[in-house]
Each structure stands twice: as C-alpha cells, then as structure tokens.
Scaffold this motif. Structure first.
Motif, PDB file in Angstrom:
ATOM      1  N   VAL A 277       0.832  -1.201   0.000  1.00 36.05           N
ATOM      2  CA  VAL A 277       0.000   0.000   0.000  1.00 36.05           C
ATOM      3  C   VAL A 277       0.868   1.253   0.000  1.00 36.05           C
ATOM      4  CG1 VAL A 277      -1.638   1.332   1.399  1.00 36.05           C
ATOM      5  CG2 VAL A 277      -2.007  -1.100   1.032  1.00 36.05           C
ATOM      6  N   SER A 278       1.965   1.226   0.760  1.00 33.21           N
ATOM      7  CA  SER A 278       2.813   2.422   0.832  1.00 33.21           C
ATOM      8  C   SER A 278       3.519   2.716  -0.487  1.00 33.21           C
ATOM      9  CB  SER A 278       3.828   2.285   1.965  1.00 33.21           C
ATOM     10  OG  SER A 278       4.707   1.224   1.702  1.00 33.21           O
ATOM     11  N   SER A 279       3.754   1.680  -1.298  1.00 34.40           N
ATOM     12  CA  SER A 279       4.402   1.905  -2.601  1.00 34.40           C
ATOM     13  C   SER A 279       3.469   1.467  -3.731  1.00 34.40           C
ATOM     14  CB  SER A 279       5.718   1.133  -2.663  1.00 34.40           C
ATOM     15  OG  SER A 279       5.473  -0.248  -2.554  1.00 34.40           O
ATOM     16  N   PHE A 280       2.188   1.821  -3.610  1.00 36.14           N
ATOM     17  CA  PHE A 280       1.195   1.353  -4.567  1.00 36.14           C
ATOM     18  C   PHE A 280       1.351   2.033  -5.924  1.00 36.14           C
ATOM     19  CE2 PHE A 280      -3.011   1.523  -6.581  1.00 36.14           C
ATOM     20  CZ  PHE A 280      -3.274   0.177  -6.637  1.00 36.14           C
ATOM     21  N   SER A 281       1.232   1.204  -6.936  1.00 34.68           N
ATOM     22  CA  SER A 281       1.145   1.692  -8.317  1.00 34.68           C
ATOM     23  C   SER A 281       0.182   0.767  -9.041  1.00 34.68           C
ATOM     24  CB  SER A 281       2.528   1.691  -8.986  1.00 34.68           C
ATOM     25  OG  SER A 281       2.969   0.376  -9.176  1.00 34.68           O
TER      26      SER A 281
ATOM     27  N   ALA B   5       0.663  -1.153 -11.409  1.00 28.84           N
ATOM     28  CA  ALA B   5       1.294  -2.441 -11.719  1.00 28.84           C
ATOM     29  C   ALA B   5       1.274  -3.383 -10.505  1.00 28.84           C
ATOM     30  CB  ALA B   5       2.734  -2.226 -12.172  1.00 28.84           C
ATOM     31  N   SER B   6       1.168  -2.819  -9.301  1.00 32.43           N
ATOM     32  CA  SER B   6       1.188  -3.661  -8.098  1.00 32.43           C
ATOM     33  C   SER B   6      -0.219  -3.993  -7.599  1.00 32.43           C
ATOM     34  CB  SER B   6       1.986  -2.972  -6.992  1.00 32.43           C
ATOM     35  OG  SER B   6       1.358  -1.769  -6.612  1.00 32.43           O
ATOM     36  N   GLN B   7      -1.230  -3.741  -8.438  1.00 33.62           N
ATOM     37  CA  GLN B   7      -2.600  -4.014  -8.018  1.00 33.62           C
ATOM     38  C   GLN B   7      -2.863  -5.508  -7.856  1.00 33.62           C
ATOM     39  OE1 GLN B   7      -5.629  -2.198 -10.394  1.00 33.62           O
ATOM     40  NE2 GLN B   7      -7.278  -2.884  -9.064  1.00 33.62           N
ATOM     41  N   LEU B   8      -2.382  -6.325  -8.770  1.00 34.49           N
ATOM     42  CA  LEU B   8      -2.608  -7.774  -8.679  1.00 34.49           C
ATOM     43  C   LEU B   8      -1.952  -8.371  -7.435  1.00 34.49           C
ATOM     44  CD1 LEU B   8      -3.880 -10.267  -9.942  1.00 34.49           C
ATOM     45  CD2 LEU B   8      -1.795 -10.564 -11.288  1.00 34.49           C
ATOM     46  N   PRO B   9      -0.666  -8.079  -7.142  1.00 25.67           N
ATOM     47  CA  PRO B   9      -0.086  -8.606  -5.896  1.00 25.67           C
ATOM     48  C   PRO B   9      -0.826  -8.112  -4.647  1.00 25.67           C
ATOM     49  CG  PRO B   9       1.651  -7.791  -7.331  1.00 25.67           C
ATOM     50  CD  PRO B   9       0.349  -7.415  -7.961  1.00 25.67           C
ATOM     51  N   LEU B  10      -1.316  -6.865  -4.689  1.00 27.22           N
ATOM     52  CA  LEU B  10      -2.067  -6.333  -3.552  1.00 27.22           C
ATOM     53  C   LEU B  10      -3.350  -7.130  -3.349  1.00 27.22           C
ATOM     54  CD1 LEU B  10      -2.454  -4.151  -1.364  1.00 27.22           C
ATOM     55  CD2 LEU B  10      -3.627  -2.787  -3.106  1.00 27.22           C
ATOM     56  N   LEU B  11      -4.081  -7.409  -4.416  1.00 30.07           N
ATOM     57  CA  LEU B  11      -5.309  -8.188  -4.307  1.00 30.07           C
ATOM     58  C   LEU B  11      -5.027  -9.614  -3.840  1.00 30.07           C
ATOM     59  CD1 LEU B  11      -7.257  -6.977  -7.478  1.00 30.07           C
ATOM     60  CD2 LEU B  11      -7.719  -6.423  -5.083  1.00 30.07           C
ATOM     61  N   GLN B  12      -3.930 -10.200  -4.329  1.00 34.59           N
ATOM     62  CA  GLN B  12      -3.554 -11.547  -3.889  1.00 34.59           C
ATOM     63  C   GLN B  12      -3.243 -11.567  -2.385  1.00 34.59           C
ATOM     64  OE1 GLN B  12      -0.315 -12.321  -6.583  1.00 34.59           O
ATOM     65  NE2 GLN B  12      -1.645 -13.287  -8.116  1.00 34.59           N
ATOM     66  N   ARG B  13      -2.543 -10.551  -1.926  1.00 34.55           N
ATOM     67  CA  ARG B  13      -2.209 -10.485  -0.491  1.00 34.55           C
ATOM     68  C   ARG B  13      -3.460 -10.236   0.341  1.00 34.55           C
ATOM     69  NH1 ARG B  13       3.322  -8.210  -1.652  1.00 34.55           N
ATOM     70  NH2 ARG B  13       4.578 -10.096  -1.504  1.00 34.55           N
ATOM     71  N   LEU B  14      -4.381  -9.419  -0.147  1.00 30.70           N
ATOM     72  CA  LEU B  14      -5.643  -9.207   0.556  1.00 30.70           C
ATOM     73  C   LEU B  14      -6.434 -10.510   0.658  1.00 30.70           C
ATOM     74  CD1 LEU B  14      -6.918  -5.753  -0.739  1.00 30.70           C
ATOM     75  CD2 LEU B  14      -6.386  -6.367   1.608  1.00 30.70           C
TER      76      LEU B  14
END
Length: 193
Positions: A64-68, A70-79
């Motif tokens: 979240v602190s370095s969100f872009s 391109a990092s949306q998919l890894p963020l959703l996977q981690r959620l």
C-alpha cells in the motif's frame, strides 16, 4: 486502506501478545501439560496463524505504501491471502479456550505492558493481606485483653475455659495427624517421584 492496516496490525499484535502470554503461562488453557494435548496443539496453531497474519499485514503495508497500478494484482492476492488466513485463524481459535482478563486486553490496546496488570494485582493482594493481618492482630490483642480482664473478674471460669481449649486443641491436632491433614486444613500430599 492506509489507516486500516496499522489498526489491524496493532489488533493482531495485541491478540498475538495475549495468546503468547497465555501459552507461556499455561493459564486459561484446558487440559494437562502433555505436548499431545489437543488444546495446546490448537493454541500453537493459532499462534502460528497469528504470526502468518502479522507477516501478511506487513506485506500489505509495504504494498500500500508503494502502490502503483502495476502492483494491483499482488495487492489483491495479499488481501485474499489475509482474508483466508483470518478465516483459518477464526476456525482454529474455536478449539482454544483462553480466558484473559479484560484489563490485560485494555492494557495491550493502550500500548502498555501486560505485566503491569500482574504487578497491580500482586500489589493489591499485598495491601489486602496487610489490612487482613492488621485486623487479625487487632482481634488477637482484643482477645488477650478480654482474657486478662475476665481472669481478674472470674479466675475459676477462665481456668476451666483454658483447660477446655487445651483439650480441644490437642484433640484437633491428634485428629489432623491421624488424617494426614496439615493444621491449616490442607491435605498433606506426598509428591510421587
């Protein structure tokens, strides 16, 4: 989202601290001290799940602190991984019976050391013990004073009273020894080696 992760992390950290404290002390866990005890295994699994959840929360915080975009998919996977881990933790926690005083939870939520609760409880017990000891000493003093006054007024009756008390005390002591009971009423249990 940025403010939710630290709150979840502090809540999970508080939960981890409570579980770890209960596991270390053995308080609140039903069952014996055997390693194969199911509730101890459940507690160990919950503790491991809490550790995994804390790791996921840390990773989410970094994402979240370095969100872009391109990092949306890894963020959703981690959620999704966090939701799955929280579900696992909930299911594992149902098998644990841990009783933690609310004061300890409140101290942890306030960012304080839970050992403060233990210290406060011990200090309270010491203070109450001193008050009780003072009352006991006062009653002993009153009894002694009354016996002295009664002895002056009724010497024969006090002598008979003392004989009755001595006989009763000797009988109680003999009975306690025959039943292998300590004078304070506790059972004298020999430790098996």
């Amino acid at each position: 989202m940025d403010s939710a992760a630290p709150n979840s992390s502090s809540s999970a950290a508080a939960t981890a601290a409570v579980v770890a404290a209960a596991a270390a002390s053995g308080n609140g866990v039903q069952g014996g001290d055997r390693p194969e005890d199911p509730s101890k295994q459940n507690l160990a699994q919950v503790t491991a799940s809490i550790q995994r959840t804390l790791g996921l929360l840390h990773q989410l915080n970094l994402n979240v602190s370095s969100f872009s975009s391109a990092s949306q998919l890894p963020l959703l996977q981690r959620l999704n991984a966090l939701v799955a881990e929280l579900d696992t933790m909930q299911k594992l926690a149902e098998g644990c019976n841990i009783q933690v005083p609310m004061e300890v939870v409140n101290l942890i939520d306030d960012g304080k050391n839970p050992d403060e609760f233990t210290r406060d409880v011990l200090n309270s017990c010491i203070a109450k013990n001193q008050i009780t000891k003072g009352k006991t000493d006062a009653f002993k003093s009153l009894r002694k004073h009354l016996l002295e006054e009664l002895e002056e007024a009724f010497p024969e009756d006090i002598e008979a009273y003392r004989q009755i008390r001595a006989t009763s005390a000797a009988e109680s002591k003999r009975l306690a020894q025959s039943q292998n009971v300590l004078p304070n009423g506790d059972s004298n249990v020999k430790a098996e080696h």
